[in-house]
Design an enzyme around this catalytic site. Structure first.
Site, PDB file in Angstrom:
ATOM      1  N   TYR A  32       0.863  -1.175   0.000  1.00  0.00           N
ATOM      2  CA  TYR A  32       0.000   0.000   0.000  1.00  0.00           C
ATOM      3  C   TYR A  32       0.905   1.232   0.000  1.00  0.00           C
ATOM      4  O   TYR A  32       0.834   2.105   0.864  1.00  0.00           O
ATOM      5  CB  TYR A  32      -0.982   0.009   1.182  1.00  0.00           C
ATOM      6  CG  TYR A  32      -2.268   0.723   0.821  1.00  0.00           C
ATOM      7  CD1 TYR A  32      -3.140   0.166  -0.103  1.00  0.00           C
ATOM      8  CD2 TYR A  32      -2.585   1.961   1.356  1.00  0.00           C
ATOM      9  CE1 TYR A  32      -4.290   0.824  -0.485  1.00  0.00           C
ATOM     10  CE2 TYR A  32      -3.738   2.627   0.984  1.00  0.00           C
ATOM     11  CZ  TYR A  32      -4.581   2.048   0.064  1.00  0.00           C
ATOM     12  OH  TYR A  32      -5.725   2.707  -0.315  1.00  0.00           O
ATOM     13  N   GLU A  35       4.418   7.875  -0.752  1.00  0.00           N
ATOM     14  CA  GLU A  35       5.673   8.572  -1.052  1.00  0.00           C
ATOM     15  C   GLU A  35       6.780   8.227  -0.024  1.00  0.00           C
ATOM     16  O   GLU A  35       7.960   8.204  -0.366  1.00  0.00           O
ATOM     17  CB  GLU A  35       5.416  10.089  -1.117  1.00  0.00           C
ATOM     18  CG  GLU A  35       6.616  10.945  -1.472  1.00  0.00           C
ATOM     19  CD  GLU A  35       7.225  10.654  -2.851  1.00  0.00           C
ATOM     20  OE1 GLU A  35       6.535  10.106  -3.734  1.00  0.00           O
ATOM     21  OE2 GLU A  35       8.429  10.972  -3.037  1.00  0.00           O
ATOM     22  N   HIS A  37       7.416   5.308   1.307  1.00  0.00           N
ATOM     23  CA  HIS A  37       8.083   4.084   0.821  1.00  0.00           C
ATOM     24  C   HIS A  37       8.965   4.411  -0.394  1.00  0.00           C
ATOM     25  O   HIS A  37      10.050   3.861  -0.554  1.00  0.00           O
ATOM     26  CB  HIS A  37       7.057   3.050   0.373  1.00  0.00           C
ATOM     27  CG  HIS A  37       6.144   2.558   1.457  1.00  0.00           C
ATOM     28  ND1 HIS A  37       4.799   2.851   1.483  1.00  0.00           N
ATOM     29  CD2 HIS A  37       6.384   1.790   2.538  1.00  0.00           C
ATOM     30  CE1 HIS A  37       4.250   2.268   2.527  1.00  0.00           C
ATOM     31  NE2 HIS A  37       5.179   1.629   3.193  1.00  0.00           N
ATOM     32  N   GLN A  61       3.604  -9.688  13.113  1.00  0.00           N
ATOM     33  CA  GLN A  61       3.793  -8.438  13.857  1.00  0.00           C
ATOM     34  C   GLN A  61       2.480  -7.773  14.264  1.00  0.00           C
ATOM     35  O   GLN A  61       2.482  -6.666  14.770  1.00  0.00           O
ATOM     36  CB  GLN A  61       4.687  -7.477  13.070  1.00  0.00           C
ATOM     37  CG  GLN A  61       4.102  -6.930  11.794  1.00  0.00           C
ATOM     38  CD  GLN A  61       5.157  -6.171  10.981  1.00  0.00           C
ATOM     39  OE1 GLN A  61       6.040  -6.766  10.369  1.00  0.00           O
ATOM     40  NE2 GLN A  61       5.080  -4.851  10.974  1.00  0.00           N
ATOM     41  N   GLN A 153      11.394   0.639  15.541  1.00  0.00           N
ATOM     42  CA  GLN A 153      11.677  -0.472  14.624  1.00  0.00           C
ATOM     43  C   GLN A 153      13.083  -0.309  14.032  1.00  0.00           C
ATOM     44  O   GLN A 153      13.875  -1.255  14.017  1.00  0.00           O
ATOM     45  CB  GLN A 153      10.629  -0.489  13.507  1.00  0.00           C
ATOM     46  CG  GLN A 153      10.974  -1.365  12.322  1.00  0.00           C
ATOM     47  CD  GLN A 153       9.835  -1.437  11.324  1.00  0.00           C
ATOM     48  OE1 GLN A 153       8.847  -2.103  11.566  1.00  0.00           O
ATOM     49  NE2 GLN A 153       9.961  -0.762  10.199  1.00  0.00           N
TER      50      GLN A 153
HETATM   51  O1  PAF Z   1       7.761  -1.025   8.422  1.00  0.00           O
HETATM   52  C1  PAF Z   1       7.103  -1.952   7.905  1.00  0.00           C
HETATM   53  O2  PAF Z   1       6.370  -1.755   6.947  1.00  0.00           O
HETATM   54  C2  PAF Z   1       7.221  -3.360   8.465  1.00  0.00           C
HETATM   55  O3  PAF Z   1       7.303  -3.350   9.851  1.00  0.00           O
HETATM   56  C3  PAF Z   1       8.387  -4.164   7.847  1.00  0.00           C
HETATM   57  C4  PAF Z   1       9.731  -3.553   8.175  1.00  0.00           C
HETATM   58  C5  PAF Z   1       8.220  -4.233   6.338  1.00  0.00           C
HETATM   59  C6  PAF Z   1       8.377  -5.590   8.393  1.00  0.00           C
HETATM   60  O4  PAF Z   1       7.182  -6.239   8.107  1.00  0.00           O
END
Ligand code: PAF
Length: 285
Positions: A32, A35, A37, A61, A153
């Site tokens: 999904y 910008e 990403h 997760q 993260q």
């Molecule tokens: O940041 C995310 O979108 C997720 O936590 C990741 C790093 C792709 C792991 O599933």
């Protein structure tokens, strides 16, 4: 752009890239795409010859009461956006491919995962680190790019790489914001127009902390005092935590410095949002 779906597809592609002497960058995502990403892709392309993006909504997760089932997905659109931005290979495996029946080993984070997001979402970071470790193992990237919006993260991924002596560079890319300050997130898709407007208190409160820092305030309590009036403007936004913490392990601090992180999580209706700044950079960093 090549599409890869299986473990052996990804392994074969990655070893071909290495054999050809190309540097590989990995951009892990849950799809999904927005910008934010795509800026990870830009960062990846600036550091490597080939970029592999993973698109996988990782069930490990998500907690049992979280939004796994309704998490937004649009692989057809992701394909177009990724290809247009210059991704070399898109790895979009099924859940069966990533976690075949009987798979049960997890990467367990340490104390850094126990506060903030980790406290609010038990097991979340074990799920994140497990899938990220698996992707690192399969793609053997030279570099991997993560967004600063998920700062805890990124901190934990760096720590995993350090602790497990993984030979790759972790690049953390600044948060991308809408012109009005809202941090881009796939979960913004859940917000109705009224919630979208209310959600601005997150970035405004962070902006107030930044202003207080620029005005010379150095006590964490003074920054919290500066944020409170902003947060109070939207009583329908429920703040879960405000963290004022050092950047290495996100341990709380009483006295702030230029690289101190101010992070917060809040519920806007049924949507849980997170955001953060690094103090001397503010919303632009
Ligand atoms: O940041 C995310 O979108 C997720 O936590 C990741 C790093 C792709 C792991 O599933």
């Amino acid at each position: 752009m090549i599409e890869l779906q299986t473990i052996s597809d990804l392994r074969r592609w990655a070893s071909g890239e290495r054999a050809a002497g190309r540097r590989v960058a990995l951009v892990p995502t849950m799809g999904y795409l927005h910008e934010g990403h795509l800026r990870l892709v830009d960062a990846a392309r600036g550091r490597a010859d080939s970029t592999v993006m993973s698109v996988f909504v990782n069930p490990l997760q998500f907690g049992p009461a979280e939004d796994l089932a309704r998490y937004p997905r649009d692989l057809a659109r992701d394909r177009v956006l990724a290809e247009d931005r210059g991704v070399t290979a898109l790895f979009a495996p099924s859940e069966q491919v990533m976690y075949p029946a009987g798979s049960e080993i997890r990467v367990l984070p340490g104390a850094t995962a126990e506060r903030w997001e980790g406290a609010a979402r038990p097991g979340h970071f074990a799920g994140v680190l497990t899938v990220v470790a698996k992707l690192f193992h399969l793609a053997e990237p030279d570099v991997a790019c993560f967004g600063r919006k998920d700062i805890q993260q990124a901190t934990l991924v760096r720590q995993m790489v350090r602790d497990l002596d993984w030979p790759l560079e972790i690049v953390v890319v600044p948060t991308v914001r809408e012109p009005d300050g809202l941090a881009l997130s796939s979960r913004n898709a859940y917000l109705n127009p009224d919630e979208r407007r209310r959600a601005l208190v997150l970035s405004r409160a962070l902006g107030a902390a930044h202003e207080a820092y620029r005005a010379g305030r150095r006590r964490a309590g003074a920054l919290l005092d500066a944020m409170r009036p902003q947060l109070a403007l939207e009583p329908a936004v429920t703040v879960e935590y405000v963290a004022i913490a050092e950047p290495r392990a996100l341990t709380p601090v009483d006295v702030v410095e230029a690289d101190t992180v101010v992070a917060l999580a809040a519920r806007v209706g049924s949507t849980r949002l997170i955001d953060n700044i690094i103090l001397d950079q503010g919303l632009g960093g």
